[in-house]
Design a protein around this motif. Structure first.
Motif, PDB file in Angstrom:
ATOM      1  N   ARG A 109      11.086  15.495   4.114  1.00 54.06           N
ATOM      2  CA  ARG A 109      10.183  14.825   4.744  1.00 54.06           C
ATOM      3  C   ARG A 109       9.907  13.968   4.066  1.00 54.06           C
ATOM      4  O   ARG A 109       9.769  13.761   2.189  1.00 54.06           O
ATOM      5  CB  ARG A 109       8.447  15.971   4.705  1.00 54.06           C
ATOM      6  N   LEU A 110       8.922  12.835   4.401  1.00 51.86           N
ATOM      7  CA  LEU A 110       8.269  11.462   3.343  1.00 51.86           C
ATOM      8  C   LEU A 110       7.221  12.326   2.391  1.00 51.86           C
ATOM      9  O   LEU A 110       6.880  12.707   2.469  1.00 51.86           O
ATOM     10  CB  LEU A 110       7.599  10.600   4.013  1.00 51.86           C
ATOM     11  N   SER A 111       7.904  12.280   1.105  1.00 49.31           N
ATOM     12  CA  SER A 111       6.891  12.695   0.154  1.00 49.31           C
ATOM     13  C   SER A 111       6.670  11.715  -1.052  1.00 49.31           C
ATOM     14  O   SER A 111       7.827  12.066  -2.432  1.00 49.31           O
ATOM     15  CB  SER A 111       7.081  13.759  -0.372  1.00 49.31           C
ATOM     16  N   PRO A 112       6.000  10.632  -1.349  1.00 49.27           N
ATOM     17  CA  PRO A 112       6.026   9.754  -1.928  1.00 49.27           C
ATOM     18  C   PRO A 112       5.579  10.240  -3.299  1.00 49.27           C
ATOM     19  O   PRO A 112       5.759   9.396  -4.490  1.00 49.27           O
ATOM     20  CB  PRO A 112       4.930   8.674  -1.478  1.00 49.27           C
ATOM     21  N   LEU A 113       4.253  11.092  -3.543  1.00 47.22           N
ATOM     22  CA  LEU A 113       4.277  11.627  -4.797  1.00 47.22           C
ATOM     23  C   LEU A 113       5.665  12.781  -4.850  1.00 47.22           C
ATOM     24  O   LEU A 113       6.049  12.181  -6.928  1.00 47.22           O
ATOM     25  CB  LEU A 113       3.142  12.968  -4.963  1.00 47.22           C
ATOM     26  N   ASP A 114       6.335  12.882  -4.828  1.00 43.46           N
ATOM     27  CA  ASP A 114       8.018  13.821  -5.296  1.00 43.46           C
ATOM     28  C   ASP A 114       8.704  12.490  -5.107  1.00 43.46           C
ATOM     29  O   ASP A 114      10.137  12.961  -5.411  1.00 43.46           O
ATOM     30  CB  ASP A 114       8.303  14.688  -4.353  1.00 43.46           C
ATOM     31  N   GLY A 115       8.462  11.664  -5.120  1.00 38.03           N
ATOM     32  CA  GLY A 115       9.296  10.262  -5.074  1.00 38.03           C
ATOM     33  C   GLY A 115      10.659  10.431  -4.231  1.00 38.03           C
ATOM     34  O   GLY A 115      11.730   9.564  -3.863  1.00 38.03           O
ATOM     35  N   ILE A 116      10.341  10.792  -2.392  1.00 34.14           N
ATOM     36  CA  ILE A 116      10.680  10.826  -1.407  1.00 34.14           C
ATOM     37  C   ILE A 116      10.406   9.407  -0.555  1.00 34.14           C
ATOM     38  O   ILE A 116       9.615  10.267   0.766  1.00 34.14           O
ATOM     39  CB  ILE A 116      11.177  11.760  -0.945  1.00 34.14           C
ATOM     40  N   GLY A 117      11.083   8.838  -0.345  1.00 36.02           N
ATOM     41  CA  GLY A 117      10.924   7.554  -0.054  1.00 36.02           C
ATOM     42  C   GLY A 117      11.620   8.048   1.448  1.00 36.02           C
ATOM     43  O   GLY A 117      12.372   8.292   1.307  1.00 36.02           O
ATOM     44  N   PRO A 118      11.592   6.809   1.928  1.00 37.56           N
ATOM     45  CA  PRO A 118      12.802   6.839   3.687  1.00 37.56           C
ATOM     46  C   PRO A 118      14.192   6.447   3.412  1.00 37.56           C
ATOM     47  O   PRO A 118      14.874   6.819   3.037  1.00 37.56           O
ATOM     48  CB  PRO A 118      12.387   4.908   4.388  1.00 37.56           C
ATOM     49  N   ARG A 119      14.555   5.586   1.632  1.00 35.56           N
ATOM     50  CA  ARG A 119      15.844   5.913   1.092  1.00 35.56           C
ATOM     51  C   ARG A 119      16.369   7.264   1.172  1.00 35.56           C
ATOM     52  O   ARG A 119      17.416   7.080   1.113  1.00 35.56           O
ATOM     53  CB  ARG A 119      15.841   4.637  -0.053  1.00 35.56           C
TER      54      ARG A 119
END
Ligand SMILES: [Zn+2]
Length: 197
Positions: A109-119
């Motif tokens: 899932r998208l998780s900006p805090l863990d560095g997981i963005g759309p890319r």
């Protein structure tokens, strides 16, 4: 000095989610002292899985073939594409026996805090899959957690921008709810009552 094989095993076990130094140590002692057969089986199964498993070209879930059996099944409805976070969510929806379309598994899932963005989530692969010309509706079945909702929102904008019809599971699934822990009746109802987004 290189770490001993015991230290290396303990350190390796810490790659498991939620496993700190203490539990890694307990696991290592258990495997080596109490369950050597289990340890050998685990090592073999892990090596084999790493060797043969890949991601299905179409739905992105784990598969031993380039295209998994579900995606290759001509009896499934190719006009519906249900987007879920993990294979466990797909399994839950299958258990409802109320959905016969195709799937796309984000594997996260998208998780900006863990560095997981759309890319990192490879949303471009989902967009390509949804744009095959056969998909008439994309049903977003990510979890009703903050991250699942944010993921659904982003995916919905990306797909709507390409003229695809997008819907979201209805709110029958409780706020903060994860599909994996929701009963199949509720999921089936949420599918029927899905709303356009
Ligand atoms: Zn597949």
């Amino acid at each position: 000095m290189s770490p001993s094989s015991l230290d290396e095993l303990i350190e390796a076990l810490r790659c498991l989610p939620g496993v700190g130094p203490k539990s890694a140590q307990r696991m290592a002692y258990h495997l080596l002292q109490r369950d050597q057969r289990g340890a050998a089986r685990l090592a073999g199964a892990l090596a084999h899985a790493l060797d043969v498993l890949r991601h299905c070209e179409r739905c992105n879930t784990f598969s031993e073939e380039a295209v998994c059996a579900r995606c290759a099944n001509p009896r499934r409805d190719a006009s519906l594409l249900c987007v879920v976070e993990m294979p466990a969510d797909l399994a839950m929806i299958e258990q409802t026996q109320s959905y016969s379309g195709m799937y796309y598994v984000l594997m996260g899932r998208l998780s900006p805090l863990d560095g997981i963005g759309p890319r990192e989530l490879r949303l471009d692969k989902l967009i390509a899959r949804a744009s095959d010309g056969k998909v008439g509706e994309v049903i977003l079945a990510t979890n009703f957690t903050n991250e699942g909702e944010a993921t659904a929102h982003t995916v919905a904008s990306l797909l709507s921008a390409r003229g695809l019809k997008v819907s979201r599971l209805s709110r029958g699934v409780p706020v903060g709810g994860e599909l994996e822990h929701t009963d199949t009746g509720t999921i089936a109802q949420a599918l029927i009552e899905r709303r356009s987004v």
